[in-house]
Design a protein around this motif. Structure first.
Motif, PDB file in Angstrom:
ATOM      1  N   ARG A   1       0.843  -1.204   0.000  1.00  0.00           N
ATOM      2  CA  ARG A   1       0.000   0.000   0.000  1.00  0.00           C
ATOM      3  C   ARG A   1       0.874   1.248   0.000  1.00  0.00           C
TER       4      ARG A   1
ATOM      5  N   GLY B   1       1.400   3.792   1.999  1.00  0.00           N
ATOM      6  CA  GLY B   1       2.205   4.129   3.166  1.00  0.00           C
ATOM      7  C   GLY B   1       3.454   3.274   3.274  1.00  0.00           C
ATOM      8  N   ASP B   2       3.310   1.984   2.997  1.00  0.00           N
ATOM      9  CA  ASP B   2       4.466   1.079   3.038  1.00  0.00           C
ATOM     10  C   ASP B   2       5.445   1.395   1.915  1.00  0.00           C
TER      11      ASP B   2
ATOM     12  N   ALA C   1       5.852   4.292   0.418  1.00  0.00           N
ATOM     13  CA  ALA C   1       6.495   5.570   0.741  1.00  0.00           C
ATOM     14  C   ALA C   1       7.614   5.363   1.754  1.00  0.00           C
ATOM     15  N   ALA C   2       7.349   4.578   2.781  1.00  0.00           N
ATOM     16  CA  ALA C   2       8.378   4.315   3.790  1.00  0.00           C
ATOM     17  C   ALA C   2       9.566   3.593   3.163  1.00  0.00           C
TER      18      ALA C   2
ATOM     19  N   THR D   1       7.060  10.214   1.566  1.00  0.00           N
ATOM     20  CA  THR D   1       5.715  10.245   2.130  1.00  0.00           C
ATOM     21  C   THR D   1       4.678   9.818   1.086  1.00  0.00           C
ATOM     22  N   PRO D   2       3.514   9.373   1.539  1.00  0.00           N
ATOM     23  CA  PRO D   2       2.447   9.076   0.583  1.00  0.00           C
ATOM     24  C   PRO D   2       2.088  10.290  -0.281  1.00  0.00           C
TER      25      PRO D   2
END
Length: 136
Positions: A2, A4-5, A7-8, A13-14
């Motif tokens: 997803r 968020g994952d 982006a990390a 960032t998302p």
């Protein structure tokens, strides 16, 4: 993974992922049945390259001009980028950015010179003290 994952994993960032997608730097990702963005390792690698190029001083507009060639840097990070090619739109982007940076350095050096000539004497600072940490 997803947004968020992803982006990390790409150290961002998302919001940045959505921005890169909106600007055409990142192709639209697959979507889940619920409409959520799904990213894979290739997209994460592409975002990392985009961030590295931005950190080197290229702009989003510079990258938009060569967005179709970012994948080549993902596949081969040692590849030379920005080689002028009159048949390819956006070619020479690195040379143009270097010229812009050189012009900015010249402008800033002139400003420093002008300000220095009209400044009152200042106490010694790290910048004007000879030694291992100073530049003088």
């Amino acid at each position: 993974m997803r947004i968020g994952d992803a982006a990390a994993a790409a150290w961002t960032t998302p919001r940045a992922l959505r921005f890169y997608e909106e600007r055409g730097l990142l192709p639209p990702p697959r979507r889940t049945a619920g409409g959520q963005r799904e990213y894979g390792p290739d997209e994460v690698a592409r975002v990392r390259v985009i961030r590295e190029l931005l950190a080197l001083g290229l702009t989003v507009e510079d990258l938009r001009a060569v967005a179709d060639r970012i994948g080549a840097l993902v596949e081969n990070p040692q590849r030379q980028c920005g080689q002028p090619d009159s048949d390819v739109p956006g070619s020479g982007v690195v040379d143009r950015r270097l010229a812009a940076l050189d012009a900015e350095i010249d402008r800033l050096a002139l400003n420093v010179s002008r300000l220095t000539s009209c400044a009152t004497p200042r106490p010694a600072t790290r910048r004007n003290v000879p030694g291992p940490r100073g530049r003088g």
